[in-house]
Design an enzyme around this catalytic site. Structure first.
Site, PDB file in Angstrom:
ATOM      1  N   ARG A  32       0.830  -1.219   0.000  1.00 60.46           N
ATOM      2  CA  ARG A  32       0.000   0.000   0.000  1.00 60.46           C
ATOM      3  C   ARG A  32       0.859   1.262   0.000  1.00 60.46           C
ATOM      4  O   ARG A  32       0.534   2.250  -0.660  1.00 60.46           O
ATOM      5  CB  ARG A  32      -0.938   0.007   1.205  1.00 60.46           C
ATOM      6  N   ASP A 137     -15.772   9.321   8.528  1.00 58.53           N
ATOM      7  CA  ASP A 137     -14.649   8.402   8.337  1.00 58.53           C
ATOM      8  C   ASP A 137     -13.376   9.213   8.541  1.00 58.53           C
ATOM      9  O   ASP A 137     -13.373  10.448   8.447  1.00 58.53           O
ATOM     10  CB  ASP A 137     -14.667   7.790   6.919  1.00 58.53           C
TER      11      ASP A 137
HETATM   12  C1  LIG Z   1     -13.770  -1.899   6.223  1.00 59.76           C
HETATM   13  S1  LIG Z   1     -14.358  -0.247   6.219  1.00 59.76           S
HETATM   14  C2  LIG Z   1     -15.999  -0.493   6.856  1.00 59.76           C
HETATM   15  C3  LIG Z   1     -17.035   0.292   6.091  1.00 59.76           C
HETATM   16  C4  LIG Z   1     -18.479   0.069   6.530  1.00 59.76           C
HETATM   17  N1  LIG Z   1     -18.681   0.448   7.909  1.00 59.76           N
HETATM   18  C5  LIG Z   1     -18.906  -1.365   6.300  1.00 59.76           C
HETATM   19  O1  LIG Z   1     -19.040  -2.136   7.271  1.00 59.76           O
HETATM   20  O2  LIG Z   1     -19.096  -1.762   5.146  1.00 59.76           O
HETATM   21  C6  LIG Z   1     -13.489   0.471   7.612  1.00 59.76           C
HETATM   22  C7  LIG Z   1     -13.446   1.982   7.581  1.00 59.76           C
HETATM   23  O3  LIG Z   1     -12.983   2.443   8.857  1.00 59.76           O
HETATM   24  C8  LIG Z   1     -12.230   3.621   8.654  1.00 59.76           C
HETATM   25  N2  LIG Z   1     -11.376   3.887   9.825  1.00 59.76           N
HETATM   26  C9  LIG Z   1     -10.249   3.233  10.209  1.00 59.76           C
HETATM   27  N3  LIG Z   1      -9.736   3.776  11.322  1.00 59.76           N
HETATM   28  C10 LIG Z   1     -10.556   4.804  11.673  1.00 59.76           C
HETATM   29  C11 LIG Z   1     -10.558   5.760  12.722  1.00 59.76           C
HETATM   30  N4  LIG Z   1      -9.593   5.785  13.651  1.00 59.76           N
HETATM   31  N5  LIG Z   1     -11.542   6.680  12.758  1.00 59.76           N
HETATM   32  C12 LIG Z   1     -12.531   6.669  11.807  1.00 59.76           C
HETATM   33  N6  LIG Z   1     -12.589   5.789  10.784  1.00 59.76           N
HETATM   34  C13 LIG Z   1     -11.609   4.863  10.712  1.00 59.76           C
HETATM   35  C14 LIG Z   1     -11.462   3.338   7.375  1.00 59.76           C
HETATM   36  O4  LIG Z   1     -11.017   4.514   6.748  1.00 59.76           O
HETATM   37  C15 LIG Z   1     -12.491   2.548   6.552  1.00 59.76           C
HETATM   38  O5  LIG Z   1     -13.168   3.370   5.634  1.00 59.76           O
END
Ligand SMILES: C[S@@+](CC[C@H](N)C(=O)[O-])C[C@H]1O[C@@H](n2cnc3c(N)ncnc32)[C@H](O)[C@@H]1O
Length: 268
Positions: A32, A137
Site C-alpha cells: 500500500r 470516516d
Molecule cells: C472496512 S471499512 C468499513 C465500512 C463500513 N462500515 C462497512 O461495514 O461496510 C473500515 C473503515 O474504517 C475507517 N477507519 C479506520 N480507522 C478509523 C478511525 N480511527 N476513525 C474513523 N474511521 C476509521 C477506514 O477509513 C475505513 O473506511
C-alpha cells in the site's frame, strides 16, 4: 522496508488512527505504501520514514489514506437493514418527537449511509420528520468519493430493482445516488480516536467492520463514548466478526451484532 522502518510505520499508524498492524500485515503495508512512494518519487522506505518525521503534517493524511482498508458494499450485512425495516421503523413511526439521528461512524465510500437513507427515506424524509444521517470516516479519499455518490454498475448488482430505479440515475457509465437519498446524509471527517464534536443523542450508531482494526483499550474507549452519545432507547450495530464481549458491560446483545444500552444514563 527494514524491520526498523516497519516498526516506525506501525507505531505512527497506531498513535494516529488506533489501527494495529501486526507483523503478518507487513506485506500489505509494504504494497500500500509503495504506491505512495512512487507518487512521491522516493526510492526507499528509510527516506519515506524521514519525510514522515520531518513533514508529518503534510504527509500524514496521505499516509493514513494509504493504510486504511475501505471494503464495503450496499446493504452489507443485510440483517441490520431488516431490523431497521421490521422493528425500528414501525416503532419510530409512533414517536411524538419526529426527530431521528443515525450515525454511520466508519462510512468508507458511502454505501452504508446511503443504504440507511434508502431504508428510511420513504417514511421519514418529509415534514414533520426531522431525519439526519451523519456519516464519518477518517480517510479523506473515501469521503470525497462518498460525497460524489457515483458508483459503477458492478457495485449495484445486489440492489433490488426497485431501489435501483428509485435511488440511482445513470450518469455516463456510472450511476449517481438521487437527491432524495443524498440530501439525508451529511459527510464529515472524524477520527474515532480523537474528540468528537457531536452532542447526540443518536437513535442508532453503525460501527461496523472497523473495531477489528483496534486493540481492546481503544475499543473500550470508543464503545464507552458511543454509550454517552446514544439515546437510552438507541441501538449500536457492529460488524459480523466483532463483539462487545469483554469490551463493555453497558450494552446487552439483543440480536445478531445488535446491541442496546442496558442502563439509563443520568445526563445531569
Ligand atoms: C472496512 S471499512 C468499513 C465500512 C463500513 N462500515 C462497512 O461495514 O461496510 C473500515 C473503515 O474504517 C475507517 N477507519 C479506520 N480507522 C478509523 C478511525 N480511527 N476513525 C474513523 N474511521 C476509521 C477506514 O477509513 C475505513 O473506511
Amino acid at each position: 522496508m527494514t524491520q526498523a522502518d516497519f516498526e516506525f510505520i506501525r507505531d505512527l499508524a497506531y498513535s494516529q488512527t488506533g489501527i494495529v498492524l501486526p507483523d503478518r500485515k507487513r506485506h500489505m503495508v509494504y504494497s500500500r505504501l509503495c504506491r505512495r512512494l512512487r507518487a512521491l518519487r522516493i526510492n526507499d522506505f528509510r527516506q519515506y520514514c524521514l519525510l514522515l518525521q520531518q513533514q508529518q503534517e503534510q504527509e500524514l493524511g496521505h499516509f493514513i489514506n494509504a493504510l486504511t482498508t475501505n471494503l464495503t458494499s450496499f446493504f452489507r450485512e443485510k440483517h441490520h437493514f431488516e431490523f431497521l425495516r421490521d422493528e425500528l421503523i414501525p416503532r419510530w413511526q409512533k414517536r411524538a418527537d419526529k426527530r431521528l439521528r443515525i450515525w454511520s461512524s466508519a462510512c468508507s465510500t458511502g454505501e452504508e449511509p446511503y443504504s440507511i437513507a434508502m431504508t428510511l427515506e420513504p417514511f421519514f424524509a418529509k415534514s414533520p420528520w426531522d431525519l439526519k444521517i451523519l456519516a464519518t470516516d477518517l480517510d479523506t479519499n473515501v469521503l470525497t468519493k462518498a460525497e460524489a455518490g457515483l458508483y459503477p454498475p458492478e457495485n449495484l448488482e445486489n440492489l433490488p430493482g426497485k431501489l435501483m430505479d428509485k435511488y440511482f440515475q445513470p450518469k455516463g457509465n456510472v450511476f449517481k445516488v438521487t437527491d432524495d437519498a443524498q440530501k439525508l446524509v451529511f459527510f464529515r471527517q472524524l477520527n474515532l480516536l480523537e474528540s468528537w464534536p457531536m452532542q447526540g443523542p443518536f437513535d442508532v450508531i453503525f460501527c461496523r467492520n472497523v473495531l477489528i482494526y483496534f486493540d481492546n483499550p481503544t475499543k473500550k474507549k470508543i464503545i464507552s463514548k458511543f454509550r454517552q452519545l446514544l439515546s437510552d432507547d438507541g441501538y449500536l450495530f457492529i460488524g459480523h466478526s466483532e463483539t462487545l464481549h469483554h469490551i463493555s458491560d453497558e450494552f446487552d446483545l439483543i440480536g445478531q451484532t445488535i446491541y442496546r444500552p442496558n442502563r439509563r444514563l443520568n445526563h445531569f
